[in-house]
Design a protein around this motif. Structure first.
Motif, PDB file in Angstrom:
ATOM      1  N   GLU A   1      27.087  37.221  40.254  1.00  0.00           N
ATOM      2  CA  GLU A   1      28.478  37.596  39.984  1.00  0.00           C
ATOM      3  C   GLU A   1      28.802  37.442  38.500  1.00  0.00           C
ATOM      4  O   GLU A   1      29.427  38.311  37.895  1.00  0.00           O
ATOM      5  CB  GLU A   1      29.419  36.749  40.833  1.00  0.00           C
ATOM      6  N   LYS A   2      28.341  36.338  37.928  1.00  0.00           N
ATOM      7  CA  LYS A   2      28.586  36.119  36.497  1.00  0.00           C
ATOM      8  C   LYS A   2      27.949  37.228  35.673  1.00  0.00           C
ATOM      9  O   LYS A   2      28.521  37.705  34.707  1.00  0.00           O
ATOM     10  CB  LYS A   2      28.010  34.760  36.081  1.00  0.00           C
ATOM     11  N   LYS A   3      26.750  37.625  36.090  1.00  0.00           N
ATOM     12  CA  LYS A   3      26.017  38.658  35.368  1.00  0.00           C
ATOM     13  C   LYS A   3      26.702  40.024  35.507  1.00  0.00           C
ATOM     14  O   LYS A   3      26.798  40.780  34.546  1.00  0.00           O
ATOM     15  CB  LYS A   3      24.592  38.734  35.942  1.00  0.00           C
ATOM     16  N   GLU A   4      27.203  40.312  36.701  1.00  0.00           N
ATOM     17  CA  GLU A   4      27.772  41.632  36.964  1.00  0.00           C
ATOM     18  C   GLU A   4      29.200  41.758  36.458  1.00  0.00           C
ATOM     19  O   GLU A   4      29.580  42.786  35.910  1.00  0.00           O
ATOM     20  CB  GLU A   4      27.737  41.922  38.474  1.00  0.00           C
ATOM     21  N   ILE A   5      30.001  40.722  36.678  1.00  0.00           N
ATOM     22  CA  ILE A   5      31.424  40.830  36.337  1.00  0.00           C
ATOM     23  C   ILE A   5      31.668  40.524  34.864  1.00  0.00           C
ATOM     24  O   ILE A   5      32.581  41.092  34.253  1.00  0.00           O
ATOM     25  CB  ILE A   5      32.262  39.916  37.280  1.00  0.00           C
ATOM     26  N   LYS A   6      30.885  39.677  34.318  1.00  0.00           N
ATOM     27  CA  LYS A   6      30.891  39.365  32.876  1.00  0.00           C
ATOM     28  C   LYS A   6      32.202  38.777  32.364  1.00  0.00           C
ATOM     29  O   LYS A   6      32.476  38.814  31.178  1.00  0.00           O
ATOM     30  CB  LYS A   6      30.550  40.620  32.052  1.00  0.00           C
ATOM     31  N   LYS A   7      33.085  38.328  33.222  1.00  0.00           N
ATOM     32  CA  LYS A   7      34.263  37.603  32.723  1.00  0.00           C
ATOM     33  C   LYS A   7      34.644  36.511  33.712  1.00  0.00           C
ATOM     34  O   LYS A   7      34.127  36.483  34.828  1.00  0.00           O
ATOM     35  CB  LYS A   7      35.431  38.529  32.429  1.00  0.00           C
ATOM     36  N   ASP A   8      35.542  35.659  33.242  1.00  0.00           N
ATOM     37  CA  ASP A   8      35.986  34.553  34.077  1.00  0.00           C
ATOM     38  C   ASP A   8      36.573  35.092  35.387  1.00  0.00           C
ATOM     39  O   ASP A   8      37.363  36.049  35.371  1.00  0.00           O
ATOM     40  CB  ASP A   8      37.038  33.754  33.304  1.00  0.00           C
ATOM     41  N   ILE A   9      36.176  34.482  36.471  1.00  0.00           N
ATOM     42  CA  ILE A   9      36.545  35.023  37.784  1.00  0.00           C
ATOM     43  C   ILE A   9      38.058  35.046  37.997  1.00  0.00           C
ATOM     44  O   ILE A   9      38.596  35.958  38.624  1.00  0.00           O
ATOM     45  CB  ILE A   9      35.791  34.266  38.910  1.00  0.00           C
ATOM     46  N   LYS A  10      38.746  34.068  37.417  1.00  0.00           N
ATOM     47  CA  LYS A  10      40.207  34.017  37.564  1.00  0.00           C
ATOM     48  C   LYS A  10      40.845  35.228  36.862  1.00  0.00           C
ATOM     49  O   LYS A  10      41.718  35.891  37.430  1.00  0.00           O
ATOM     50  CB  LYS A  10      40.736  32.711  36.975  1.00  0.00           C
ATOM     51  N   ASN A  11      40.364  35.504  35.667  1.00  0.00           N
ATOM     52  CA  ASN A  11      40.893  36.661  34.933  1.00  0.00           C
ATOM     53  C   ASN A  11      40.556  37.962  35.656  1.00  0.00           C
ATOM     54  O   ASN A  11      41.370  38.879  35.736  1.00  0.00           O
ATOM     55  CB  ASN A  11      40.293  36.723  33.520  1.00  0.00           C
ATOM     56  N   TYR A  12      39.320  38.002  36.189  1.00  0.00           N
ATOM     57  CA  TYR A  12      38.876  39.203  36.889  1.00  0.00           C
ATOM     58  C   TYR A  12      39.776  39.479  38.098  1.00  0.00           C
ATOM     59  O   TYR A  12      40.272  40.603  38.274  1.00  0.00           O
ATOM     60  CB  TYR A  12      37.417  39.033  37.328  1.00  0.00           C
ATOM     61  N   LEU A  13      40.014  38.439  38.895  1.00  0.00           N
ATOM     62  CA  LEU A  13      40.821  38.635  40.110  1.00  0.00           C
ATOM     63  C   LEU A  13      42.276  38.934  39.759  1.00  0.00           C
ATOM     64  O   LEU A  13      42.901  39.792  40.386  1.00  0.00           O
ATOM     65  CB  LEU A  13      40.750  37.394  41.005  1.00  0.00           C
TER      66      LEU A  13
END
Lengths: 333, 235
Positions: A250-262
């Motif tokens: 997930e870190k590799k694919e989304i490339k940003k902090d999960i909170k910001n992503y969501l």
């Protein structure tokens, strides 16, 4: 030295104090939000690799994609172990854009499974009926397992919401039998995984993986060795391993902090009328918290688990010392 | 606010169940009875909405609406056979329930015997003889260990033979046709016991882990789900 007194002290801890210490020990890592990094075993890695293979197949053959099927064969009573497995597996599939079909093998898991499917699908903006579907209660088991040999719609003519699966859902047009499934996974606190091995693998040669509670894990090792199971997640440890691997991806694919992503996922998003989502297209503060927390649920549990194991080992040693002293004292009398 | 209220009820019920650890009390009894009642109610609703409607009512209605006579007759026959189960409730007609029971037993036995034999006996037997086309008792691997002794070559050399010996000794342990004085039975008893004890130990270890996981989950629910919710909603 008064052996009698020491042995009596060691052998007569009050039950409520033992529980109290257990409570404190288990709560501490949870309060501190400590996670346990875990080593990854062959049997869990092989499930992960199988899904990666399906992803690769789908990339190479966009016209002949494969889906995965997740059978929610657990009740909320075993959610402690099964929930992180299902979360991680759904996240992995959605991250890799693999279509997911699901149903529940036990009645107590029907609504719970649907809630999980919709919640995880929301994290990746997946559409019900196109990217995933939930077919409700798979009962009777045998008929459910056999129907996938030809067309599952014979058995599940309607989905969970009671809508016809022949007309309403594109996903059901493409993926309705074992030939179109790259992997069948049973996540269970029961013996249903053995049923899937028996029928899906035994009769139809379908590759089967299992996510099982620790109680059931030891029973399934022979099936792993004989190659009837692709892989197995056993208890919280297995769940923590898979969770760890998916977090890396997930870190590799989304490339940003999960909170910001969501938080930014549904900004300026307007739900199309022809395919309304089965979830709210926004995140509340509590939903965000829950979603982030669920990404490390198993590894947090393993941190607490580790301390609990040390505590019980210490108790066993203390009690044995107590018995040895008692024996010595009694032989001297 | 509704979410907070329901989650708080969950916390209270969790603590009510845990209160049994101190001693039996009315709060525990209340939570226990509530759980049984809710479970039965839930199962009734699920049976109606997820079984009766999609598996009986809807397909029958569809068959009639589409004019599919064969399917309609098939559904009606199925429903009649299903209803025959209910005749167990009457003393006069309960013999009728034997028909659906016979059909069910026959169907399930027919479908279960072969896959079960294949999955649990034949495939397992095969896995005791060879794995990935390589014999379980592989002299080359054993020789490799003696040439180059290390933990990995030891594992490779002993893995297969240990499985074969384990399967054979435990099978002999449960072979009751000969007396214990028979040398084969006599000398395989102890190794078989060791194998079984290792198996039971592993199963117990896993079971312990499972029980602790349940407790961890409840604590996680209180500490990481309910408490943050209280903080967000109330403070």
């Amino acid at each position: 030295m008064n052996l009698k007194k020491i042995s009596e002290f060691l052998l007569n801890f009050k039950k409520k104090y033992i529980y109290l210490v257990m409570f404190v020990l288990i709560s501490t890592p949870l309060v501190l939000k400590r996670t346990q990094k875990t080593y990854e075993t062959k049997e869990v890695k092989s499930i992960y690799q199988k899904i990666e293979e399906i992803y690769q197949h789908n990339q190479d053959n966009p016209e002949d994609k494969l889906a995965i099927f997740i059978s929610v064969d657990f009740a909320p009573s075993t959610k402690a172990e099964c929930d992180p497995m299902m979360n991680a597996m759904l996240r992995h599939a959605f991250l890799r854009d693999i279509p997911v079909l699901g149903w529940a093998g036990v009645p107590q898991g029907i609504d719970y499974g649907l809630e999980r499917f919709n919640t995880i699908a929301k994290e990746y903006n997946k559409k019900y009926g196109e990217d995933y579907i939930y077919l409700g209660y798979a009962y009777p088991f045998l008929q459910a397992a056999l129907s996938l040999g030809t067309d599952v719609r014979i058995f599940s003519s309607t989905d969970y919401y009671g809508k016809d699966t022949y007309d309403n859902y594109p996903i059901m047009e493409k993926f309705n039998n074992y030939n179109k499934l790259g992997l069948f996974t049973s996540i269970t606190g029961t013996s249903l995984a053995e049923g899937w091995i028996q029928y899906a693998n035994g009769l139809f040669n379908q590759e089967v993986a299992a996510g099982v509670t620790a109680v059931n894990a030891s029973r399934l090792y022979p099936f792993l060795q004989s190659g009837q199971l692709v892989g197995m997640m056993g208890g919280l440890k297995g769940a923590a391993e898979y969770e760890q691997m998916v977090e890396r991806l997930e870190k590799k694919e989304i490339k940003k902090d999960i909170k910001n992503y969501l938080s930014g996922l549904y900004k300026n998003y307007e739900a199309p009328e022809d395919n309304p989502r089965k979830y709210d297209t926004s995140y509340t503060k509590t939903e965000l918290l829950k979603s982030i927390n669920s990404r490390k649920m198993a590894r947090q549990g393993m941190a607490a688990q580790k301390i609990a194991h040390f505590y019980v080992i210490a108790l066993i040693i203390i009690a044995n010392i107590g018995y040895l002293l008692k024996k010595r004292y009694e032989s001297r009398r | 606010m509704g979410l907070l209220a329901w989650t708080t009820i969950g916390v209270i019920l969790t603590l009510a169940i845990f209160s049994f650890l101190i001693k039996d009390n009315p709060l525990y009894k209340f939570a226990e009875h509530l759980f049984v009642g809710v479970s039965v109610g839930y199962l009734l609703v699920v049976t109606y909405t997820q079984l009766f409607i999609p598996r009986v009512y809807q397909p029958t209605k569809n068959a009639f609406n589409s004019g599919d006579i064969f399917m309609s007759i098939w559904m009606i026959v199925g429903i009649i056979i299903g209803i025959m189960f209910l005749t167990r409730l009457t003393e006069k007609h309960n013999w009728l329930s034997r028909y659906p029971i016979s059909i069910t037993v026959g169907f399930y036995s027919g479908f279960a015997i072969m896959p079960s034999l294949y999955t649990r006996v034949l495939r397992q037997l095969g896995a005791t003889v060879s794995e990935d086309g390589v014999s379980m008792i592989n002299l080359q691997k054993i020789g490799l260990f003696f040439k180059n002794p290390s933990w990995s070559t030891l594992y490779e050399a002993t893995y297969g033979p240990l499985i074969v010996i384990g399967v054979l000794t435990v099978l002999i342990y449960f072979f009751f046709s000969f007396k214990n004085t028979n040398p084969v039975i006599k000398y395989t008893r102890k190794p078989a016991m060791v194998y079984m004890m290792v198996g039971f130990g592993a199963a117990f270890g896993y079971t312990f882990m499972a029980r602790i996981s349940l407790y961890v989950d409840r604590m996680n629910f209180i500490i990481n789900e309910w408490w943050p919710l209280v903080r967000v909603k109330l403070f």
